[in-house]
Scaffold this motif. Structure first.
Motif, mmCIF file in Angstrom:
data_model
loop_
_atom_site.group_PDB
_atom_site.id
_atom_site.type_symbol
_atom_site.label_atom_id
_atom_site.label_comp_id
_atom_site.label_asym_id
_atom_site.label_seq_id
_atom_site.Cartn_x
_atom_site.Cartn_y
_atom_site.Cartn_z
ATOM 1 N N GLU A 1 0.837 -1.377 0.024
ATOM 2 C CA GLU A 1 -0.050 0.061 -0.024
ATOM 3 C C GLU A 1 0.788 1.265 -0.035
ATOM 4 O O GLU A 1 2.139 1.021 0.264
ATOM 5 C CB GLU A 1 -0.681 -0.043 1.042
ATOM 6 N N ALA A 2 0.242 2.411 -0.234
ATOM 7 C CA ALA A 2 0.968 3.670 -0.397
ATOM 8 C C ALA A 2 0.311 4.693 0.344
ATOM 9 O O ALA A 2 -0.928 4.924 0.300
ATOM 10 C CB ALA A 2 1.301 4.063 -1.793
ATOM 11 N N ASN A 3 1.039 5.551 0.813
ATOM 12 C CA ASN A 3 0.401 6.706 1.748
ATOM 13 C C ASN A 3 1.247 7.939 1.578
ATOM 14 O O ASN A 3 2.213 8.184 1.843
ATOM 15 C CB ASN A 3 0.248 6.381 3.276
ATOM 16 N N ASP A 4 0.558 8.800 0.970
ATOM 17 C CA ASP A 4 1.197 10.087 0.676
ATOM 18 C C ASP A 4 1.961 11.008 1.737
ATOM 19 O O ASP A 4 1.125 11.112 2.683
ATOM 20 C CB ASP A 4 0.397 11.093 -0.355
ATOM 21 N N ILE A 5 2.986 11.456 1.480
ATOM 22 C CA ILE A 5 3.335 12.491 2.763
ATOM 23 C C ILE A 5 3.598 13.772 2.192
ATOM 24 O O ILE A 5 3.571 13.952 1.187
ATOM 25 C CB ILE A 5 4.769 11.824 3.252
ATOM 26 N N PRO A 6 3.901 14.721 3.106
ATOM 27 C CA PRO A 6 3.722 16.239 2.543
ATOM 28 C C PRO A 6 5.096 16.357 1.911
ATOM 29 O O PRO A 6 6.119 15.865 2.546
ATOM 30 C CB PRO A 6 3.628 16.989 3.869
ATOM 31 N N ASN A 7 5.101 17.152 0.684
ATOM 32 C CA ASN A 7 6.387 17.362 0.157
ATOM 33 C C ASN A 7 7.130 18.401 0.818
ATOM 34 O O ASN A 7 6.795 19.521 1.332
ATOM 35 C CB ASN A 7 6.083 17.960 -1.350
ATOM 36 N N THR A 8 8.353 18.022 1.281
ATOM 37 C CA THR A 8 9.112 19.314 2.087
ATOM 38 C C THR A 8 10.098 19.870 1.019
ATOM 39 O O THR A 8 9.909 21.167 0.930
ATOM 40 C CB THR A 8 10.032 18.389 3.047
ATOM 41 N N GLY A 9 11.041 19.233 0.476
ATOM 42 C CA GLY A 9 11.820 19.922 -0.700
ATOM 43 C C GLY A 9 11.340 20.081 -1.858
ATOM 44 O O GLY A 9 9.988 20.133 -2.064
ATOM 45 N N GLU A 10 12.272 20.290 -3.059
ATOM 46 C CA GLU A 10 11.485 20.234 -4.228
ATOM 47 C C GLU A 10 10.802 19.029 -4.825
ATOM 48 O O GLU A 10 11.111 18.096 -4.162
ATOM 49 C CB GLU A 10 12.923 20.569 -5.257
ATOM 50 N N ALA A 11 10.120 19.236 -5.976
ATOM 51 C CA ALA A 11 9.545 18.048 -6.503
ATOM 52 C C ALA A 11 9.464 18.721 -7.952
ATOM 53 O O ALA A 11 9.753 19.431 -8.564
ATOM 54 C CB ALA A 11 8.042 17.903 -5.941
ATOM 55 N N GLY A 12 9.125 17.350 -8.786
ATOM 56 C CA GLY A 12 8.757 17.530 -10.161
ATOM 57 C C GLY A 12 10.091 16.946 -10.975
ATOM 58 O O GLY A 12 11.045 16.848 -10.337
ATOM 59 N N SER A 13 10.056 16.988 -12.324
ATOM 60 C CA SER A 13 11.037 16.565 -13.021
ATOM 61 C C SER A 13 11.268 17.528 -14.114
ATOM 62 O O SER A 13 10.413 18.102 -14.738
ATOM 63 C CB SER A 13 10.456 15.262 -13.896
ATOM 64 N N ALA A 14 12.941 17.496 -14.415
ATOM 65 C CA ALA A 14 13.273 18.521 -15.249
ATOM 66 C C ALA A 14 14.478 17.676 -16.045
ATOM 67 O O ALA A 14 14.954 16.723 -15.659
ATOM 68 C CB ALA A 14 13.819 19.912 -14.964
ATOM 69 N N ILE A 15 14.929 18.197 -17.293
ATOM 70 C CA ILE A 15 16.176 17.753 -17.925
ATOM 71 C C ILE A 15 17.191 17.999 -17.557
ATOM 72 O O ILE A 15 17.298 19.535 -17.295
ATOM 73 C CB ILE A 15 15.820 18.053 -19.653
ATOM 74 N N ALA A 16 18.179 17.410 -17.277
ATOM 75 C CA ALA A 16 19.497 17.829 -16.974
ATOM 76 C C ALA A 16 20.710 17.873 -17.950
ATOM 77 O O ALA A 16 20.679 17.051 -18.684
ATOM 78 C CB ALA A 16 20.192 17.111 -15.602
ATOM 79 N N PHE A 17 21.361 18.968 -17.884
ATOM 80 C CA PHE A 17 22.358 19.126 -18.959
ATOM 81 C C PHE A 17 23.772 19.474 -18.242
ATOM 82 O O PHE A 17 24.008 19.929 -17.034
ATOM 83 C CB PHE A 17 22.067 20.139 -19.882
ATOM 84 N N PRO A 18 24.868 19.316 -18.631
ATOM 85 C CA PRO A 18 26.302 19.703 -18.276
ATOM 86 C C PRO A 18 26.326 21.105 -18.211
ATOM 87 O O PRO A 18 25.459 22.016 -18.945
ATOM 88 C CB PRO A 18 27.293 19.198 -19.449
ATOM 89 N N GLN A 19 26.893 21.490 -16.961
ATOM 90 C CA GLN A 19 26.666 23.065 -16.937
ATOM 91 C C GLN A 19 27.332 23.829 -18.324
ATOM 92 O O GLN A 19 28.286 23.512 -18.734
ATOM 93 C CB GLN A 19 27.705 23.523 -15.678
ATOM 94 N N GLY A 20 26.452 24.888 -18.528
ATOM 95 C CA GLY A 20 26.996 25.796 -19.634
ATOM 96 C C GLY A 20 26.599 25.163 -21.140
ATOM 97 O O GLY A 20 26.932 25.840 -22.061
ATOM 98 N N SER A 21 26.083 23.833 -21.042
ATOM 99 C CA SER A 21 25.509 23.268 -22.355
ATOM 100 C C SER A 21 24.537 24.184 -23.252
ATOM 101 O O SER A 21 23.571 24.690 -22.563
ATOM 102 C CB SER A 21 25.005 21.967 -21.978
ATOM 103 N N GLU A 22 24.901 24.285 -24.527
ATOM 104 C CA GLU A 22 23.786 24.973 -25.067
ATOM 105 C C GLU A 22 22.495 24.460 -25.764
ATOM 106 O O GLU A 22 21.617 25.008 -26.043
ATOM 107 C CB GLU A 22 24.513 25.450 -26.458
ATOM 108 N N LEU A 23 22.498 23.018 -25.224
ATOM 109 C CA LEU A 23 21.313 22.315 -25.511
ATOM 110 C C LEU A 23 20.166 22.844 -24.620
ATOM 111 O O LEU A 23 19.048 22.669 -25.256
ATOM 112 C CB LEU A 23 21.668 20.812 -25.059
#
Ligand code: ARG
Length: 268
Positions: free
Chosen positions: A209-231
């Motif tokens: 079973e699953a029980n949600d807990i309140p979000n404390t920190g950041e949430a969500g998904s994003a694409i990661a790139f090397p720092q400074g990447s033009e992509l």
């Protein structure tokens, strides 16, 4: 397939070799296909259905999922070829830092700490943390986890959230699939993971079973790139176009279904 593009590059074997060498120096992760199309390497941790997982049903062991389809859409739109590499979640950021990959899509949350080392696209999907436990165990709140053996993915935001809850017997593991096994076998008492992924595992494991807990920190998904990447600046407009055109909603419905709480949130 893509033979039409930039034929002139293959007219001279030498220039083709030079192109590959130059591209390889510029970014260790990427390369150039024979027809001159640049190939981007996406690193992921394919233990995260429906974001990314190995499709064993087809016999091809192909990596499929929500993130994979977004990556295919964006790279195709921009005229790149896509290569996907499957590594442990905890090795994804190091792979970007060493330029062994051009980008990461792994349901990865853009945290402040990660921003010190990589660049992120806009957020494309939301999720929240949930406690997965065996049915009837009563482990329904953060407080109830005190003294319990709790699995989290090594290097994930859930590991951080669990560290913030004091008094847990923390068991960081590499793969989500491994954690589910440990939980079912009774070697751990609970897992902290994202609700979007828990749902799928619950559907095939009615003993959990699953029980949600309140979000404390950041949430969500994003694409990661090397720092400074033009992509990043190339990817973001396509991501926005996918959101405004309804393409993203279509993929959310396909992979998460209408019922998904996160899908509701994004539709607001
Ligand atoms: N969103 C969480 C994080 O960024 C978990 C992501 C786990 N992804 C995976 N492919 N296993 O830490």
């Amino acid at each position: 397939m893509a033979i039409k593009r930039r034929k002139f590059l293959v007219t001279s074997a030498l220039s083709a070799i030079l192109t590959v060498a130059v591209a390889a120096c510029a970014s260790g992760g990427s390369g150039t296909a024979e027809d001159g199309t640049r190939r981007l390497v996406m690193a992921t941790s394919a233990d995260y259905p429906p974001y990314e997982y190995v499709d064993s049903s087809s016999g091809t062991q192909e990596i499929v999922g929500f993130d994979v389809e977004i990556a295919q859409y964006i790279t195709e739109e921009l005229g790149y070829e896509l290569e996907i590499q499957n590594i442990d979640f905890n090795s994804l950021i190091p792979a970007l830092q060493a330029n062994r990959a051009d980008f990461v899509m792994a349901g990865m949350t853009p945290t402040e700490e990660r921003r010190q080392n990589v660049d992120f696209s806009d957020v494309y999907y939301e999720a929240r943390n949930t406690i997965v436990s065996r049915q009837g165990s009563g482990l329904t709140s953060p407080e109830s986890l005190a003294g319990k053996a709790v699995g989290v993915q090594l290097g994930s935001t859930q590991e951080q959230a669990a560290r913030d809850l004091e008094g847990l017997d923390l068991k960081p593991l590499n793969r989500i699939t491994e954690m589910i096994q440990e939980l079912k076998a009774g070697r751990i008492d609970a897992i902290i993971m994202e609700d979007t992924v828990a749902e799928g595992f619950l559907a095939s494991n009615p003993d959990l079973e699953a029980n949600d807990i309140p979000n404390t920190g950041e949430a969500g998904s994003a694409i990661a790139f090397p720092q400074g990447s033009e992509l990043r600046d190339e990817f973001n407009p396509v991501l926005q176009e996918m959101i405004s055109s309804g393409k993203m909603d279509e993929l959310i419905t396909k992979w998460f279904g209408d019922e998904s709480p996160a899908a509701d949130e994004l539709a607001e």
